[in-house]
Design an enzyme around this catalytic site. Structure first.
Site, PDB file in Angstrom:
ATOM      1  N   ASN A 161      -9.972  -0.099   0.203  1.00  0.00           N
ATOM      2  CA  ASN A 161      -8.481   0.125   0.280  1.00  0.00           C
ATOM      3  C   ASN A 161      -7.925  -0.316  -1.111  1.00  0.00           C
ATOM      4  OD1 ASN A 161      -5.992  -0.207   0.647  1.00  0.00           O
ATOM      5  ND2 ASN A 161      -6.058  -1.259   2.543  1.00  0.00           N
ATOM      6  N   HIS A 191      -3.269   7.464   2.708  1.00  0.00           N
ATOM      7  CA  HIS A 191      -3.644   6.179   2.244  1.00  0.00           C
ATOM      8  C   HIS A 191      -4.858   5.838   2.816  1.00  0.00           C
ATOM      9  CE1 HIS A 191      -3.882   1.972   1.339  1.00  0.00           C
ATOM     10  NE2 HIS A 191      -3.488   1.574   2.450  1.00  0.00           N
ATOM     11  N   CYS A 222       0.727  -1.358  -0.001  1.00  0.00           N
ATOM     12  CA  CYS A 222       0.003  -0.084   0.036  1.00  0.00           C
ATOM     13  C   CYS A 222       0.795   1.162  -0.063  1.00  0.00           C
ATOM     14  CB  CYS A 222      -0.979   0.099   1.303  1.00  0.00           C
ATOM     15  SG  CYS A 222      -1.951  -1.412   1.029  1.00  0.00           S
TER      16      CYS A 222
HETATM   17  N1  COA Z   1     -17.973  -8.731   9.486  1.00  0.00           N
HETATM   18  C1  COA Z   1     -18.267  -9.094  10.988  1.00  0.00           C
HETATM   19  N2  COA Z   1     -17.522  -9.277  11.983  1.00  0.00           N
HETATM   20  C2  COA Z   1     -16.187  -9.453  11.604  1.00  0.00           C
HETATM   21  C3  COA Z   1     -15.734  -9.148  10.276  1.00  0.00           C
HETATM   22  C4  COA Z   1     -16.538  -8.766   9.350  1.00  0.00           C
HETATM   23  N3  COA Z   1     -16.503  -8.344   8.149  1.00  0.00           N
HETATM   24  N4  COA Z   1     -14.347  -9.363  10.392  1.00  0.00           N
HETATM   25  C5  COA Z   1     -13.967  -9.448  11.296  1.00  0.00           C
HETATM   26  N5  COA Z   1     -14.961  -9.625  12.182  1.00  0.00           N
HETATM   27  C6  COA Z   1     -14.899 -10.134  13.405  1.00  0.00           C
HETATM   28  C7  COA Z   1     -13.851 -10.822  14.067  1.00  0.00           C
HETATM   29  O1  COA Z   1     -14.130 -12.355  13.663  1.00  0.00           O
HETATM   30  C8  COA Z   1     -13.863 -10.709  15.637  1.00  0.00           C
HETATM   31  O2  COA Z   1     -14.843 -11.507  16.061  1.00  0.00           O
HETATM   32  P1  COA Z   1     -14.682 -12.212  17.649  1.00  0.00           P
HETATM   33  O3  COA Z   1     -14.374 -11.018  18.655  1.00  0.00           O
HETATM   34  O4  COA Z   1     -15.741 -12.918  17.750  1.00  0.00           O
HETATM   35  O5  COA Z   1     -13.355 -13.164  17.342  1.00  0.00           O
HETATM   36  C9  COA Z   1     -14.276  -9.262  15.839  1.00  0.00           C
HETATM   37  O6  COA Z   1     -15.028  -8.873  14.475  1.00  0.00           O
HETATM   38  C10 COA Z   1     -13.303  -8.262  16.093  1.00  0.00           C
HETATM   39  O7  COA Z   1     -12.115  -8.265  15.063  1.00  0.00           O
HETATM   40  P2  COA Z   1     -11.018  -7.436  15.005  1.00  0.00           P
HETATM   41  O8  COA Z   1      -9.882  -8.010  14.079  1.00  0.00           O
HETATM   42  O9  COA Z   1     -10.558  -7.226  16.536  1.00  0.00           O
HETATM   43  O10 COA Z   1     -11.690  -6.338  14.766  1.00  0.00           O
HETATM   44  P3  COA Z   1     -11.290  -4.721  14.485  1.00  0.00           P
HETATM   45  O11 COA Z   1     -11.824  -3.911  15.456  1.00  0.00           O
HETATM   46  O12 COA Z   1      -9.842  -4.705  14.579  1.00  0.00           O
HETATM   47  O13 COA Z   1     -11.391  -4.362  12.999  1.00  0.00           O
HETATM   48  C11 COA Z   1     -10.247  -4.358  10.806  1.00  0.00           C
HETATM   49  C12 COA Z   1     -10.684  -5.225  11.951  1.00  0.00           C
HETATM   50  C13 COA Z   1      -9.630  -5.379   9.782  1.00  0.00           C
HETATM   51  C14 COA Z   1     -11.348  -3.554  10.137  1.00  0.00           C
HETATM   52  C15 COA Z   1      -9.061  -3.384  11.430  1.00  0.00           C
HETATM   53  O14 COA Z   1      -8.294  -4.249  12.471  1.00  0.00           O
HETATM   54  C16 COA Z   1      -8.139  -2.721  10.496  1.00  0.00           C
HETATM   55  O15 COA Z   1      -8.746  -1.979   9.941  1.00  0.00           O
HETATM   56  N6  COA Z   1      -6.869  -2.998  10.670  1.00  0.00           N
HETATM   57  C17 COA Z   1      -6.177  -2.385   9.758  1.00  0.00           C
HETATM   58  C18 COA Z   1      -6.184  -2.823   8.470  1.00  0.00           C
HETATM   59  C19 COA Z   1      -5.641  -2.171   7.554  1.00  0.00           C
HETATM   60  O16 COA Z   1      -5.374  -0.818   7.336  1.00  0.00           O
HETATM   61  N7  COA Z   1      -4.672  -2.975   6.504  1.00  0.00           N
HETATM   62  C20 COA Z   1      -3.964  -2.367   5.446  1.00  0.00           C
HETATM   63  C21 COA Z   1      -2.862  -1.586   5.932  1.00  0.00           C
HETATM   64  S1  COA Z   1      -2.373  -1.218   4.411  1.00  0.00           S
END
Ligand code: COA
Length: 322
Positions: A276, A246, A114
């Site tokens: 993204n 980004h 990214c």
């Molecule tokens: N819909 C519903 N629930 C979802 C889900 C979806 N699409 N994706 C994950 N979950 C669930 C998980 O399974 C987890 O469930 P659990 O508590 O029963 O285990 C819960 O939501 C929380 O998961 P978590 O990963 O802790 O959520 P989060 O608040 O961190 O959000 C992201 C997840 C991916 C949105 C977030 O971590 C994020 O944006 N991270 C950075 C990603 C990024 O920017 N990457 C690219 C960098 S360039």
């Protein structure tokens, strides 16, 4: 007078299909409410089966070349940043774009996930300033849907396809002021594409991410990164016309925005519309500002990006397009 490298134009291309958050509800345990609350994303674009990354890149390139008011023949180098190339390993997507443009110039891809746009800016800046090249076409392009596992709700809802390009040319004002890039390979296994030995749905490669861990490193790294590039260049937050981060997650964007105490009107947000788009995300956001007539010649832009590797970077650049 010393030659300066300038962003002469911006152009983007998005595929015609739009995938809304509600579309995922039909086959995944997810909801529009969850995706919107955790990411800010409402929709993303998706390329057709027979539409490849080089097709998206080529169409974006045509717009950027036209807006730069140069001929295709004036381009003397093409760089593509992508994590979803037409072919893995070879030939490079840039080579295919060069061919579509009818050019036989130097063309190659870079792999910086990214952060790819920032890495291309750094390269193009130094090549133009050293007079090695006159007009470098840089393109962030992704058919990221081709590396997504649509059974994995934690990744497939986050990303979108698209491409955007800039022509970087020599000039005397409105230059790319500074670019910083860095990596930390210690985090390679938090965000990567694997090649499973066997895959039921025949997906050859899929993106894997420990989203929560990526989030924590990203927010802290980016906040420090942008503060550093501003102080290094003796600039304050008030000098920035547009903060163009980004577009991965609205919460990451807001965190950095609050750390810098930027105003809403300084901050470009379009993650809701595109998701993204990895290496294409910053130039797509620049194009969004340009097409909504908010980006003017001489405006100072601050970019930041973070991605798999980890890679990250930031840049300060005046816009030199018309
Ligand atoms: N819909 C519903 N629930 C979802 C889900 C979806 N699409 N994706 C994950 N979950 C669930 C998980 O399974 C987890 O469930 P659990 O508590 O029963 O285990 C819960 O939501 C929380 O998961 P978590 O990963 O802790 O959520 P989060 O608040 O961190 O959000 C992201 C997840 C991916 C949105 C977030 O971590 C994020 O944006 N991270 C950075 C990603 C990024 O920017 N990457 C690219 C960098 S360039």
């Amino acid at each position: 007078m010393k030659l300066k490298a300038c962003i002469k134009s911006i152009g983007a291309y998005l595929p015609k299909n739009i995938v809304y958050n509600q579309d995922f509800e039909t086959f995944l345990d997810t909801s529009d409410e969850w995706i919107t609350r955790r990411t800010g994303i409402k929709q993303r674009f998706k390329a057709d089966k027979d539409e490849q990354t080089s097709d998206l890149a080529y169409k974006a390139a045509l717009v950027a070349i036209k807006r730069a008011k140069i001929n295709i023949d004036d381009i003397d180098m093409i760089i593509v940043a992508t994590l979803s190339p037409d072919y893995f390993a070879m030939p490079s997507t840039a080579t295919l774009v060069a061919h579509k443009l009818g050019l036989k110039v130097s063309a190659f891809d870079i792999s910086a996930a990214c952060s790819g746009f920032i890495y291309m800016l750094e390269l193009a800046k130094s090549l133009v300033e050293s007079a090695s090249k006159k007009n470098v076409l840089i393109i962030g392009a992704e058919k990221i849907s081709s590396v997504l596992d649509y059974n994995d709700r934690s990744t497939c809802v986050l990303f979108g396809d698209g491409a955007a390009a800039c022509v970087i040319s020599a000039g005397y004002e409105n230059e790319i002021l500074d670019v910083q890039t860095a990596t930390d390979g210690e985090y390679a296994k938090l965000l990567f594409t694997n090649r499973p030995k066997y895959s039921k749905d025949c997906t050859p490669i899929s993106l894997k991410m420990q989203g929560n861990d990526v989030f924590k490193v990203a927010v802290n790294t980016l906040a420090n990164e942008v503060k550093h590039i501003l102080s290094k260049n003796n600039l304050s937050k008030d000098d920035i016309t547009h903060f163009i981060p980004h577009q991965a997650n609205l919460r990451i964007i807001n965190y950095v925005k609050e750390k810098l105490e930027l105003k809403d009107e300084q901050c470009c947000v379009c993650v809701d519309k595109y998701g993204n788009t990895s290496a294409a995300s910053i130039p797509i956001a620049i194009n969004e500002l340009y097409e909504s007539k908010k980006l003017k010649k001489g405006d100072l832009m601050l970019f930041d990006a973070f991605g798999g590797g980890f890679t990250w970077g930031s840049a300060l650049a005046y816009f030199d397009g018309e």
